[in-house]
Design a protein around this motif. Structure first.
Motif, mmCIF file in Angstrom:
data_model
loop_
_atom_site.group_PDB
_atom_site.id
_atom_site.type_symbol
_atom_site.label_atom_id
_atom_site.label_comp_id
_atom_site.label_asym_id
_atom_site.label_seq_id
_atom_site.Cartn_x
_atom_site.Cartn_y
_atom_site.Cartn_z
ATOM 1 N N SER A 120 -10.038 -8.985 5.317
ATOM 2 C CA SER A 120 -10.659 -10.309 5.443
ATOM 3 C C SER A 120 -11.038 -10.593 6.881
ATOM 4 C CB SER A 120 -9.699 -11.390 4.940
ATOM 5 O OG SER A 120 -10.282 -12.671 5.052
ATOM 6 N N HIS A 121 -12.288 -11.046 7.075
ATOM 7 C CA HIS A 121 -12.759 -11.488 8.378
ATOM 8 C C HIS A 121 -12.696 -13.018 8.452
ATOM 9 C CE1 HIS A 121 -14.689 -7.474 8.405
ATOM 10 N NE2 HIS A 121 -14.597 -7.590 9.719
ATOM 11 N N ASN A 122 -12.203 -13.523 9.582
ATOM 12 C CA ASN A 122 -12.239 -14.963 9.883
ATOM 13 C C ASN A 122 -11.672 -15.794 8.744
ATOM 14 O OD1 ASN A 122 -13.487 -14.246 12.289
ATOM 15 N ND2 ASN A 122 -15.530 -14.464 11.412
ATOM 16 N N MET A 123 -10.450 -15.513 8.379
ATOM 17 C CA MET A 123 -9.834 -16.170 7.228
ATOM 18 C C MET A 123 -9.418 -17.603 7.553
ATOM 19 S SD MET A 123 -6.945 -14.744 4.662
ATOM 20 C CE MET A 123 -5.762 -14.418 5.937
ATOM 21 N N ASN A 124 -9.792 -18.513 6.660
ATOM 22 C CA ASN A 124 -9.382 -19.914 6.728
ATOM 23 C C ASN A 124 -9.016 -20.364 5.328
ATOM 24 O OD1 ASN A 124 -10.165 -21.049 9.603
ATOM 25 N ND2 ASN A 124 -11.870 -19.745 8.955
ATOM 26 N N PHE A 125 -7.910 -21.086 5.201
ATOM 27 C CA PHE A 125 -7.585 -21.658 3.904
ATOM 28 C C PHE A 125 -6.579 -22.786 4.064
ATOM 29 C CE2 PHE A 125 -6.897 -22.025 -0.562
ATOM 30 C CZ PHE A 125 -8.064 -21.503 -1.122
ATOM 31 N N ASN A 126 -6.806 -23.872 3.299
ATOM 32 C CA ASN A 126 -5.900 -25.019 3.344
ATOM 33 C C ASN A 126 -4.540 -24.664 2.744
ATOM 34 O OD1 ASN A 126 -7.663 -26.870 4.553
ATOM 35 N ND2 ASN A 126 -8.603 -27.393 2.594
ATOM 36 N N ALA A 127 -3.609 -25.584 2.893
ATOM 37 C CA ALA A 127 -2.253 -25.365 2.398
ATOM 38 C C ALA A 127 -2.251 -25.025 0.912
ATOM 39 C CB ALA A 127 -1.407 -26.615 2.641
ATOM 40 N N HIS A 128 -1.489 -24.031 0.537
ATOM 41 C CA HIS A 128 -1.425 -23.575 -0.847
ATOM 42 C C HIS A 128 -0.128 -22.784 -1.029
ATOM 43 C CE1 HIS A 128 -2.905 -20.121 1.341
ATOM 44 N NE2 HIS A 128 -2.507 -19.369 0.345
ATOM 45 N N LEU A 129 0.144 -22.403 -2.243
ATOM 46 C CA LEU A 129 1.265 -21.516 -2.534
ATOM 47 C C LEU A 129 0.952 -20.746 -3.802
ATOM 48 C CD1 LEU A 129 4.354 -23.455 -3.970
ATOM 49 C CD2 LEU A 129 1.999 -24.148 -4.229
ATOM 50 N N GLN A 130 1.727 -19.730 -4.079
ATOM 51 C CA GLN A 130 1.525 -18.914 -5.268
ATOM 52 C C GLN A 130 2.847 -18.281 -5.660
ATOM 53 O OE1 GLN A 130 -1.387 -16.976 -3.155
ATOM 54 N NE2 GLN A 130 -0.013 -15.670 -2.018
ATOM 55 N N LYS A 131 2.886 -17.724 -6.854
ATOM 56 C CA LYS A 131 4.111 -17.109 -7.360
ATOM 57 C C LYS A 131 4.369 -15.749 -6.728
ATOM 58 C CE LYS A 131 2.679 -17.358 -11.597
ATOM 59 N NZ LYS A 131 2.608 -17.266 -13.083
ATOM 60 N N GLN A 132 3.342 -15.134 -6.168
ATOM 61 C CA GLN A 132 3.464 -13.794 -5.633
ATOM 62 C C GLN A 132 3.966 -13.786 -4.184
ATOM 63 O OE1 GLN A 132 0.584 -14.995 -6.959
ATOM 64 N NE2 GLN A 132 0.435 -13.922 -8.917
ATOM 65 N N VAL A 133 4.287 -12.590 -3.714
ATOM 66 C CA VAL A 133 4.600 -12.356 -2.306
ATOM 67 C C VAL A 133 3.278 -12.045 -1.598
ATOM 68 C CG1 VAL A 133 5.959 -10.998 -0.665
ATOM 69 C CG2 VAL A 133 6.800 -11.350 -3.012
ATOM 70 N N GLU A 134 3.143 -12.481 -0.375
ATOM 71 C CA GLU A 134 1.919 -12.248 0.386
ATOM 72 C C GLU A 134 2.288 -11.641 1.741
ATOM 73 O OE1 GLU A 134 -1.442 -15.284 2.049
ATOM 74 O OE2 GLU A 134 -0.857 -15.462 -0.057
ATOM 75 N N ILE A 135 1.657 -10.539 2.087
ATOM 76 C CA ILE A 135 1.887 -9.904 3.381
ATOM 77 C C ILE A 135 0.567 -9.831 4.123
ATOM 78 C CG2 ILE A 135 2.494 -7.760 4.567
ATOM 79 C CD1 ILE A 135 4.617 -7.269 2.494
ATOM 80 N N LEU A 136 0.559 -10.336 5.349
ATOM 81 C CA LEU A 136 -0.641 -10.341 6.180
ATOM 82 C C LEU A 136 -0.372 -9.523 7.435
ATOM 83 C CD1 LEU A 136 -3.044 -13.176 7.003
ATOM 84 C CD2 LEU A 136 -1.803 -12.145 8.906
ATOM 85 N N TYR A 137 -1.299 -8.610 7.742
ATOM 86 C CA TYR A 137 -1.194 -7.778 8.943
ATOM 87 C C TYR A 137 -2.466 -7.957 9.754
ATOM 88 C CZ TYR A 137 -0.659 -3.633 11.891
ATOM 89 O OH TYR A 137 -0.533 -2.769 12.975
ATOM 90 N N VAL A 138 -2.316 -8.371 11.009
ATOM 91 C CA VAL A 138 -3.472 -8.642 11.856
ATOM 92 C C VAL A 138 -3.905 -7.364 12.568
ATOM 93 C CG1 VAL A 138 -4.369 -10.010 13.770
ATOM 94 C CG2 VAL A 138 -2.725 -11.027 12.183
ATOM 95 N N LEU A 139 -5.169 -6.998 12.359
ATOM 96 C CA LEU A 139 -5.720 -5.828 13.033
ATOM 97 C C LEU A 139 -6.447 -6.210 14.321
ATOM 98 C CD1 LEU A 139 -5.995 -5.228 9.693
ATOM 99 C CD2 LEU A 139 -6.701 -3.033 10.635
#
Length: 263
Positions: free
Chosen positions: A17-36
């Motif tokens: 993902s380039h230039n990611m923006n998103f308002n407050a949210h949640l989900q049932k899954q696990v989320e892992i973000l790695y900055v390149l």
């Protein structure tokens, strides 16, 4: 911004993902973000951190979080069910971490290898057994540096979670603030304050952000017409969809589709 804020039926999803923006949210899954490359602000339960290259973020299930890129960011993202986390499932569901961010020194080479192996082969089918292996290695190395505490929910926190969980499941439906308040057993005035004070935007803005996020996913990955996508995402007309899409994405749906297909 790429749409990934839905509880998909598939047990895992992966994105660049380039230039990611998103308002407050949640989900049932696990989320892992790695900055390149670049940097972005990650807010987890109202605590914001500027995350920089080679840093890793682990978002636990049902944790309110948001992303904001002010200049430029390029990140890899993994989203997966707790069913793929093996022995870590109990910790991910019943515990929380106040600072689930690893510095470059804490990101073990094994983590980088597994993340890149998953993301570089995102268009190829992977066995669930292989995914479980990669995820176990990532979590095993990451949890060496995380401090966990058992979750204790308050009624107020529960309502925020219930609100976001319901919208994650029903954002394509016809919804109003009053109707949502009735479903959740509260007043629309109290729910409006939840959006303003806890989620950071009003009901309509949040709902439209979810819908446009899903529309972006369809535009990038599906051959549906823009009219069909508008109705699929819960809009009552293509005109309203086009206007809302441009307000949130700063380009039209057709421009977004063309941009995604030329990357």
């Amino acid at each position: 911004m790429i749409a990934f804020y839905e509880n998909f039926d598939h047990p895992y999803r992966t994105f660049w993902s380039h230039n990611m923006n998103f308002n407050a949210h949640l989900q049932k899954q696990v989320e892992i973000l790695y900055v390149l490359e670049g940097e972005l602000s990650v807010t987890i339960n109202h605590n914001s951190t500027l995350v920089k290259p080679n840093e890793l973020v682990i978002i636990f299930p049902n944790t309110v979080h948001s992303y904001e890129t002010k200049n430029y960011s390029y990140v890899g993202l993994l989203i997966f069910d707790t069913s793929l986390t093996g022995d870590f499932a109990n910790q991910l569901i019943k515990y929380k971490c106040s600072h689930p961010i690893l510095s470059p020194k804490q990101v073990h080479p094994d983590i980088i290898y597994c993340i890149r192996a998953i993301l570089h082969s995102q268009d190829e089918p992977k066995s669930l057994g292989l995914m479980k292996g990669y995820i176990s290695v990532i979590l095993g190395r990451a949890f060496e540096h995380l401090t966990l505490e058992k979750i204790i929910y308050s009624d107020h926190t529960d309502l925020t979670h219930k609100t976001l969980l319901y919208l994650a499941e029903h954002y394509k439906d016809s919804l109003t603030l009053a109707g949502l308040a009735q479903v959740l057993g509260t007043s629309k005035y109290h729910l409006s304050r939840i959006f303003s004070n806890k989620i950071g935007c009003n009901f309509n803005t949040y709902l439209n952000t979810l819908r446009i996020g899903y529309a972006q996913h369809l535009l990038a990955n599906d051959s549906l017409s823009i009219t069909d996508i508008a109705f699929e995402c819960g809009f009552e007309s293509q005109r309203t969809f086009n206007r809302t899409f441009k307000e949130i994405s700063n380009i039209t749906p057709s421009q977004y589709r063309k941009q995604m297909h030329t990357m």
